[in-house]
Design a protein around this motif. Structure first.
Motif, PDB file in Angstrom:
ATOM      1  N   THR A   1      -8.700  10.592  -4.712  1.00 38.67           N
ATOM      2  CA  THR A   1      -7.308  10.552  -4.287  1.00 38.67           C
ATOM      3  C   THR A   1      -6.487   9.871  -5.370  1.00 38.67           C
ATOM      4  OG1 THR A   1      -5.752   9.695  -2.629  1.00 38.67           O
ATOM      5  CG2 THR A   1      -7.715   8.389  -3.044  1.00 38.67           C
ATOM      6  N   SER A   2      -5.227  10.213  -5.432  1.00 37.80           N
ATOM      7  CA  SER A   2      -4.345   9.547  -6.395  1.00 37.80           C
ATOM      8  C   SER A   2      -3.523   8.459  -5.715  1.00 37.80           C
ATOM      9  CB  SER A   2      -3.417  10.565  -7.070  1.00 37.80           C
ATOM     10  OG  SER A   2      -2.773  11.360  -6.108  1.00 37.80           O
ATOM     11  N   SER A   3      -3.824   8.203  -4.420  1.00 37.89           N
ATOM     12  CA  SER A   3      -3.170   7.112  -3.690  1.00 37.89           C
ATOM     13  C   SER A   3      -4.140   5.950  -3.573  1.00 37.89           C
ATOM     14  CB  SER A   3      -2.748   7.576  -2.293  1.00 37.89           C
ATOM     15  OG  SER A   3      -1.787   8.606  -2.371  1.00 37.89           O
ATOM     16  N   PHE A   4      -3.742   4.784  -3.994  1.00 35.36           N
ATOM     17  CA  PHE A   4      -4.613   3.619  -3.908  1.00 35.36           C
ATOM     18  C   PHE A   4      -4.990   3.362  -2.456  1.00 35.36           C
ATOM     19  CE2 PHE A   4      -5.295  -0.951  -3.334  1.00 35.36           C
ATOM     20  CZ  PHE A   4      -6.323  -1.152  -4.234  1.00 35.36           C
ATOM     21  N   GLY A   5      -6.281   3.272  -2.191  1.00 35.04           N
ATOM     22  CA  GLY A   5      -6.740   3.046  -0.826  1.00 35.04           C
ATOM     23  C   GLY A   5      -7.059   4.333  -0.105  1.00 35.04           C
ATOM     24  N   GLY A   6      -6.698   5.473  -0.692  1.00 33.10           N
ATOM     25  CA  GLY A   6      -7.024   6.762  -0.098  1.00 33.10           C
ATOM     26  C   GLY A   6      -6.370   6.955   1.251  1.00 33.10           C
ATOM     27  N   GLY A   7      -7.068   7.703   2.113  1.00 30.49           N
ATOM     28  CA  GLY A   7      -6.522   7.993   3.434  1.00 30.49           C
ATOM     29  C   GLY A   7      -6.331   6.750   4.271  1.00 30.49           C
ATOM     30  N   VAL A   8      -7.103   5.662   3.946  1.00 25.09           N
ATOM     31  CA  VAL A   8      -6.966   4.425   4.705  1.00 25.09           C
ATOM     32  C   VAL A   8      -5.560   3.867   4.574  1.00 25.09           C
ATOM     33  CG1 VAL A   8      -7.838   2.059   4.938  1.00 25.09           C
ATOM     34  CG2 VAL A   8      -9.416   3.923   4.413  1.00 25.09           C
ATOM     35  N   THR A   9      -4.897   4.184   3.459  1.00 24.86           N
ATOM     36  CA  THR A   9      -3.537   3.700   3.247  1.00 24.86           C
ATOM     37  C   THR A   9      -2.623   4.071   4.399  1.00 24.86           C
ATOM     38  OG1 THR A   9      -3.840   3.965   0.862  1.00 24.86           O
ATOM     39  CG2 THR A   9      -1.587   3.744   1.647  1.00 24.86           C
ATOM     40  N   PHE A  10      -2.794   5.284   4.927  1.00 20.94           N
ATOM     41  CA  PHE A  10      -1.908   5.747   5.987  1.00 20.94           C
ATOM     42  C   PHE A  10      -2.137   4.984   7.287  1.00 20.94           C
ATOM     43  CE2 PHE A  10      -1.972   9.233   2.965  1.00 20.94           C
ATOM     44  CZ  PHE A  10      -0.633   9.553   2.880  1.00 20.94           C
ATOM     45  N   PHE A  11      -3.363   4.443   7.468  1.00 19.15           N
ATOM     46  CA  PHE A  11      -3.618   3.665   8.678  1.00 19.15           C
ATOM     47  C   PHE A  11      -2.820   2.371   8.671  1.00 19.15           C
ATOM     48  CE2 PHE A  11      -7.410   6.376   8.623  1.00 19.15           C
ATOM     49  CZ  PHE A  11      -7.428   6.791   9.954  1.00 19.15           C
ATOM     50  N   ALA A  12      -2.456   1.912   7.477  1.00 20.38           N
ATOM     51  CA  ALA A  12      -1.705   0.665   7.374  1.00 20.38           C
ATOM     52  C   ALA A  12      -0.314   0.791   7.981  1.00 20.38           C
ATOM     53  CB  ALA A  12      -1.594   0.235   5.905  1.00 20.38           C
ATOM     54  N   VAL A  13       0.204   2.014   8.062  1.00 24.21           N
ATOM     55  CA  VAL A  13       1.551   2.187   8.603  1.00 24.21           C
ATOM     56  C   VAL A  13       1.529   2.486  10.098  1.00 24.21           C
ATOM     57  CG1 VAL A  13       2.382   3.041   6.389  1.00 24.21           C
ATOM     58  CG2 VAL A  13       1.659   4.673   8.122  1.00 24.21           C
ATOM     59  N   ILE A  14       0.340   2.562  10.703  1.00 22.93           N
ATOM     60  CA  ILE A  14       0.272   2.877  12.133  1.00 22.93           C
ATOM     61  C   ILE A  14       1.009   1.842  12.986  1.00 22.93           C
ATOM     62  CG2 ILE A  14      -1.294   3.026  14.114  1.00 22.93           C
ATOM     63  CD1 ILE A  14      -3.210   4.588  12.386  1.00 22.93           C
ATOM     64  N   PRO A  15       0.791   0.509  12.763  1.00 22.29           N
ATOM     65  CA  PRO A  15       1.551  -0.462  13.565  1.00 22.29           C
ATOM     66  C   PRO A  15       3.065  -0.270  13.422  1.00 22.29           C
ATOM     67  CG  PRO A  15      -0.230  -1.551  12.411  1.00 22.29           C
ATOM     68  CD  PRO A  15      -0.155  -0.161  11.851  1.00 22.29           C
ATOM     69  N   LEU A  16       3.505   0.042  12.210  1.00 23.45           N
ATOM     70  CA  LEU A  16       4.926   0.267  11.971  1.00 23.45           C
ATOM     71  C   LEU A  16       5.423   1.476  12.757  1.00 23.45           C
ATOM     72  CD1 LEU A  16       7.557  -0.311  10.443  1.00 23.45           C
ATOM     73  CD2 LEU A  16       6.662   1.034   8.535  1.00 23.45           C
ATOM     74  N   LEU A  17       4.685   2.577  12.704  1.00 18.07           N
ATOM     75  CA  LEU A  17       5.086   3.789  13.419  1.00 18.07           C
ATOM     76  C   LEU A  17       5.068   3.578  14.928  1.00 18.07           C
ATOM     77  CD1 LEU A  17       3.204   6.517  11.334  1.00 18.07           C
ATOM     78  CD2 LEU A  17       5.634   5.939  11.252  1.00 18.07           C
ATOM     79  N   VAL A  18       4.013   2.912  15.420  1.00 17.77           N
ATOM     80  CA  VAL A  18       3.925   2.640  16.862  1.00 17.77           C
ATOM     81  C   VAL A  18       5.096   1.772  17.310  1.00 17.77           C
ATOM     82  CG1 VAL A  18       2.580   1.473  18.658  1.00 17.77           C
ATOM     83  CG2 VAL A  18       1.418   2.930  16.995  1.00 17.77           C
TER      84      VAL A  18
ATOM     85  N   LEU B   1       0.822  -1.207   0.000  1.00 16.64           N
ATOM     86  CA  LEU B   1       0.000   0.000   0.000  1.00 16.64           C
ATOM     87  C   LEU B   1       0.853   1.253   0.000  1.00 16.64           C
ATOM     88  CD1 LEU B   1      -2.870  -0.950   2.470  1.00 16.64           C
ATOM     89  CD2 LEU B   1      -3.027  -0.679   0.005  1.00 16.64           C
ATOM     90  N   VAL B   2       1.907   1.244   0.821  1.00 26.49           N
ATOM     91  CA  VAL B   2       2.747   2.432   0.951  1.00 26.49           C
ATOM     92  C   VAL B   2       3.412   2.790  -0.364  1.00 26.49           C
ATOM     93  CG1 VAL B   2       4.847   3.349   2.032  1.00 26.49           C
ATOM     94  CG2 VAL B   2       3.154   2.156   3.414  1.00 26.49           C
ATOM     95  N   GLU B   3       3.821   1.771  -1.114  1.00 28.47           N
ATOM     96  CA  GLU B   3       4.492   2.079  -2.380  1.00 28.47           C
ATOM     97  C   GLU B   3       3.527   2.675  -3.399  1.00 28.47           C
ATOM     98  OE1 GLU B   3       6.212  -1.271  -4.279  1.00 28.47           O
ATOM     99  OE2 GLU B   3       4.349  -2.418  -4.397  1.00 28.47           O
ATOM    100  N   ARG B   4       2.217   2.592  -3.122  1.00 31.37           N
ATOM    101  CA  ARG B   4       1.223   3.174  -4.018  1.00 31.37           C
ATOM    102  C   ARG B   4       0.770   4.563  -3.569  1.00 31.37           C
ATOM    103  NH1 ARG B   4      -2.878  -1.713  -5.850  1.00 31.37           N
ATOM    104  NH2 ARG B   4      -1.286  -3.270  -6.278  1.00 31.37           N
ATOM    105  N   ILE B   5       1.333   5.066  -2.489  1.00 34.08           N
ATOM    106  CA  ILE B   5       0.960   6.403  -2.044  1.00 34.08           C
ATOM    107  C   ILE B   5       1.584   7.444  -2.977  1.00 34.08           C
ATOM    108  CG2 ILE B   5       1.210   8.122  -0.201  1.00 34.08           C
ATOM    109  CD1 ILE B   5       1.195   5.875   1.805  1.00 34.08           C
ATOM    110  N   ASP B   6       0.778   8.363  -3.460  1.00 31.59           N
ATOM    111  CA  ASP B   6       1.275   9.454  -4.296  1.00 31.59           C
ATOM    112  C   ASP B   6       1.728  10.568  -3.352  1.00 31.59           C
ATOM    113  OD1 ASP B   6       1.744  11.546  -6.008  1.00 31.59           O
ATOM    114  OD2 ASP B   6       0.012  11.144  -7.280  1.00 31.59           O
ATOM    115  N   ILE B   7       3.014  10.528  -2.994  1.00 33.86           N
ATOM    116  CA  ILE B   7       3.553  11.462  -2.012  1.00 33.86           C
ATOM    117  C   ILE B   7       3.408  12.905  -2.477  1.00 33.86           C
ATOM    118  CG2 ILE B   7       5.582  12.161  -0.714  1.00 33.86           C
ATOM    119  CD1 ILE B   7       4.503   9.468   0.121  1.00 33.86           C
ATOM    120  N   GLU B   8       3.703  13.170  -3.761  1.00 33.38           N
ATOM    121  CA  GLU B   8       3.633  14.532  -4.287  1.00 33.38           C
ATOM    122  C   GLU B   8       2.216  15.098  -4.175  1.00 33.38           C
ATOM    123  OE1 GLU B   8       7.054  15.322  -7.536  1.00 33.38           O
ATOM    124  OE2 GLU B   8       5.341  14.147  -8.260  1.00 33.38           O
TER     125      GLU B   8
END
Length: 249
Positions: A123-140, A37-44
């Protein structure tokens, strides 16, 4: 004189024993579930389209299912051509609104970089804002591990350069926490440092037997700041035995 600590003891302190396994588990799961999911985030787009944007026109050239759902509603993907100030640009957006192929849509874009764009309201990121929730366990997990390492480094410094003392139980109070159905208690010990003054050190545990089996418990403190102290039996894995061995020397 500097006290020697074996590498195994340093590792135990840095990861905080068994508790240190939790952040590694979180980091592992976070990496596993968030990578694709993260690799599909459109950072720009996330950065540049969060402020003031311009609106242009585009045309849907392809619509497809993503097999992704948000609140039980399907998310669709749309390939489109954006008639930008720099000429036609092709891109993809994702959203829950349904568009037909050939339909004209409004395109939101960054004025100075029209290539950063998306269909308005999508959104241009696959999964939209939900994508960022996928990294929460990693950040925690990373934050937790960082806190453990910081705390462990302080303990290593105190053990390496500190002094050994003995503390007497001065207070025991239950907390609102439990572990495996057992109440966690806050134990406070009082000890006297080399400067002749009395200090206190506290620890929380549901296994109080190890800290109540002696009249005076072994502890270590920083001679420059005796308020920085900890009890030997509150340390993880085999470190308590190492500290107690230092006392016998």
């Amino acid at each position: 004189m500097k006290n020697h600590l074996p590498l195994s003891a340093k590792i135990a302190l840095l990861v905080n024993g068994n508790m240190g396994l939790i952040p590694f588990i979180l980091i592992s799961f976070g990496l596993m579930f968030s990578y694709q999911l993260v690799e599909r985030i459109d950072i720009e787009a996330t950065i540049y389209l969060s402020g003031d944007t311009e609106i242009g026109q585009g045309r849907i050239v392809n619509a497809f299912d993503t097999d992704f759902y948000v609140n039980s509603e399907p998310v669709y993907g749309y390939d489109y051509i954006f008639e930008s100030p720099e000429g036609p640009l092709e891109w993809t957006s994702y959203g829950q609104a349904y568009y037909e192929v050939g339909e004209t849509v409004e395109i939101e874009y960054y004025k100075d970089r029209p290539n950063v764009n998306r269909i308005l309201g999508t959104t241009s990121s696959f999964g939209g804002g939900v994508t960022f929730f996928a990294v929460i366990p990693l950040l925690v997990g990373l934050i937790w591990l960082g806190i453990s390492i910081k705390s462990g480094l302080k303990k290593i410094r105190v053990i390496s350069h500190g002094k050994i003392g003995r503390g007497q139980l001065a207070g025991k109070e239950p907390t609102n926490s439990t572990v495996n159905g057992e109440t966690v208690y806050k134990l406070t010990f009082e000890f006297k440092a080399d400067d002749g003054r009395a200090y206190q050190v506290s620890t929380k545990t549901h296994k109080t037997d190890e800290l109540e089996d002696e009249n005076y418990e072994v502890l270590m403190y920083d001679p420059q700041d005796p308020s920085k102290a900890f009890l030997a039996d509150s340390l993880p894995w085999g470190v308590p035995a190492i500290v107690k061995e230092l006392e016998r020397r």
